[in-house]
Design an enzyme around this catalytic site. Structure first.
Site, PDB file in Angstrom:
ATOM      1  CG  ASN A  36     -14.382   6.406  29.005  1.00 32.02           C
ATOM      2  OD1 ASN A  36     -13.624   5.480  28.683  1.00 32.02           O
ATOM      3  ND2 ASN A  36     -15.380   6.249  29.877  1.00 32.02           N
ATOM      4  CG  ASP A  72     -19.281  -4.543  32.994  1.00 31.99           C
ATOM      5  OD1 ASP A  72     -19.534  -4.385  31.777  1.00 31.99           O
ATOM      6  OD2 ASP A  72     -19.744  -3.793  33.885  1.00 31.99           O
ATOM      7  CD  GLU A 112     -21.378   6.894  28.477  1.00 28.09           C
ATOM      8  OE1 GLU A 112     -22.470   7.442  28.696  1.00 28.09           O
ATOM      9  OE2 GLU A 112     -21.081   5.771  28.943  1.00 28.09           O
ATOM     10  CG  HIS A 122     -19.838  -1.202  30.195  1.00 23.31           C
ATOM     11  ND1 HIS A 122     -19.526  -1.613  31.472  1.00 23.31           N
ATOM     12  CD2 HIS A 122     -19.600   0.132  30.149  1.00 23.31           C
ATOM     13  CE1 HIS A 122     -19.139  -0.560  32.182  1.00 23.31           C
ATOM     14  NE2 HIS A 122     -19.165   0.504  31.401  1.00 23.31           N
ATOM     15  CD  GLU A 127     -16.831   3.250  32.071  1.00 23.88           C
ATOM     16  OE1 GLU A 127     -17.981   2.771  32.059  1.00 23.88           O
ATOM     17  OE2 GLU A 127     -16.609   4.464  31.985  1.00 23.88           O
TER      18      GLU A 127
END
Ligand code: XIL
Length: 317
Positions: A173, A240, A132, A209, A238
């Site tokens: 990432n 979701d 990030e 996300h 990641e």
């Protein structure tokens, strides 16, 4: 029924995987599903390899939680994505509030990255070396690393990781790379600059996300292709899809479609190596704690039963 890692591999991908966290491993029903390598061929430690866990005090290293994750992966034949080495969050106070000069912070980063990567040398498929680094507007995040070292901290972390384990793929990432706009533009520019400087950078992780219904397969595919055009690989790291609670049946059907869209985007990009969900069950999703009022973001429900999203993933591969 279709098992998801088997489906991913049959479709030419390297893995379908899940994040996990150490406290969950005492839940035997949870663990039994996680261990099934036909279902999950890859693990990411959700917390146990972060800086606050690994080096809570300067030069004091604790690999207990990370080692447990690696042991589980090795016992079940899964590959591991190391997560993560340099990130603005979950930093111990001694790093966050240290009175650093460029020289002292350089040494702190070198020691942390070298020691952690060396400890897991040869065991990692990939490392999220820098996590990030970008703001949503495409500027660099003004964290302690950037404030003291400017963007040179990224090259430093990559070079130090590469020296410690030349076989691990080194990733940057980030989230919100899934949409067209200034953030992905900045990531493309950052990768181009790193390559031009000869830095060891091998992949970009798309955290993914998502908010229910807010998935664009074409934007995700386009953005992945911009990175793979530079010679790097990409991964959905990641995944979701969070729902405003309480979730309706219609929400769960939309979620199924959203999961399919993401997997199809990865399928459409040969350089997309795999898909990782940010834990597989609503029992342990991080979403309600981070986004109050939202949840049920995972492909298994809180009773460890597959949801429509599970079929959505299987359909995508
Ligand atoms: C999350 C974990 O899942 C939580 O348990 C923790 O409290 C906060 O961090 N982006 C990342 C992950 O790269 O490391 C974050 O994981 C979720 C957002």
């Amino acid at each position: 029924t279709v098992t998801l890692n088997t489906a991913a591999k049959a479709a030419g991908k390297l893995y379908f995987g899940s994040a996990t966290d150490n406290p969950e491993l005492t839940d035997s029903a949870y663990l039994a599903i996680l261990r099934d390598t036909a279902m999950f061929g890859q693990l990411t430690p959700g917390n146990s390899m972060k800086w606050d866990a690994i080096e809570p005090e300067q030069n004091v290293f604790d690999f207990t939680g990370g080692d447990q994750t690696v042991a589980l992966a090795e016992a079940t034949g899964k590959i591991i994505r190391g997560h993560n080495l340099v990130w603005h969050s979950q930093l111990p106070d001694w790093v966050m509030y240290g009175d650093w000069t460029p020289n002292t912070l350089t040494s702190v980063i070198e020691t942390h990255v070298r020691t952690e990567v060396s400890h897991y040398r040869g065991k990692m498929y990939a490392w999220d070396v820098v996590n990030e680094p970008l703001n949503d507007d495409g500027t660099m995040r003004a964290d302690v690393f950037y404030n003291i070292l400017n963007s040179s901290y990224i090259t430093l972390a990559l070079q130090t990781a590469h020296a410690a384990d030349p076989y691990a793929k080194l990733y940057i990432n980030d989230y919100n790379l899934e949409y067209t706009g200034p953030k992905i533009n900045a990531m493309v520019q950052l990768v181009e600059d790193l390559l031009a400087a000869g830095a060891p950078i091998h992949g970009v992780g798309f955290e993914s996300h998502f908010i229910l219904g807010d998935v664009s397969g074409t934007q995700l595919q386009t953005n992945m292709e911009r990175i793979t055009a530079l010679g790097l690989e990409v991964a959905v790291t990641e995944l979701d899809v969070r729902i405003q609670l309480p979730a309706t049946d219609a929400n769960l059907e939309q979620q199924k479609a959203d999961y399919t869209t993401v997997v199809q985007a990865c399928m459409a990009v040969p350089g997309c190596v795999g898909v990782t969900v940010w834990d597989y069950t609503d029992k342990y999703t991080w979403i309600p704690a981070a986004f109050p009022g939202q949840g049920e973001a995972c492909p298994w429900d809180a009773n460890l039963l597959p949801k429509p999203a599970y079929d959505g993933i299987a359909m995508g591969f």
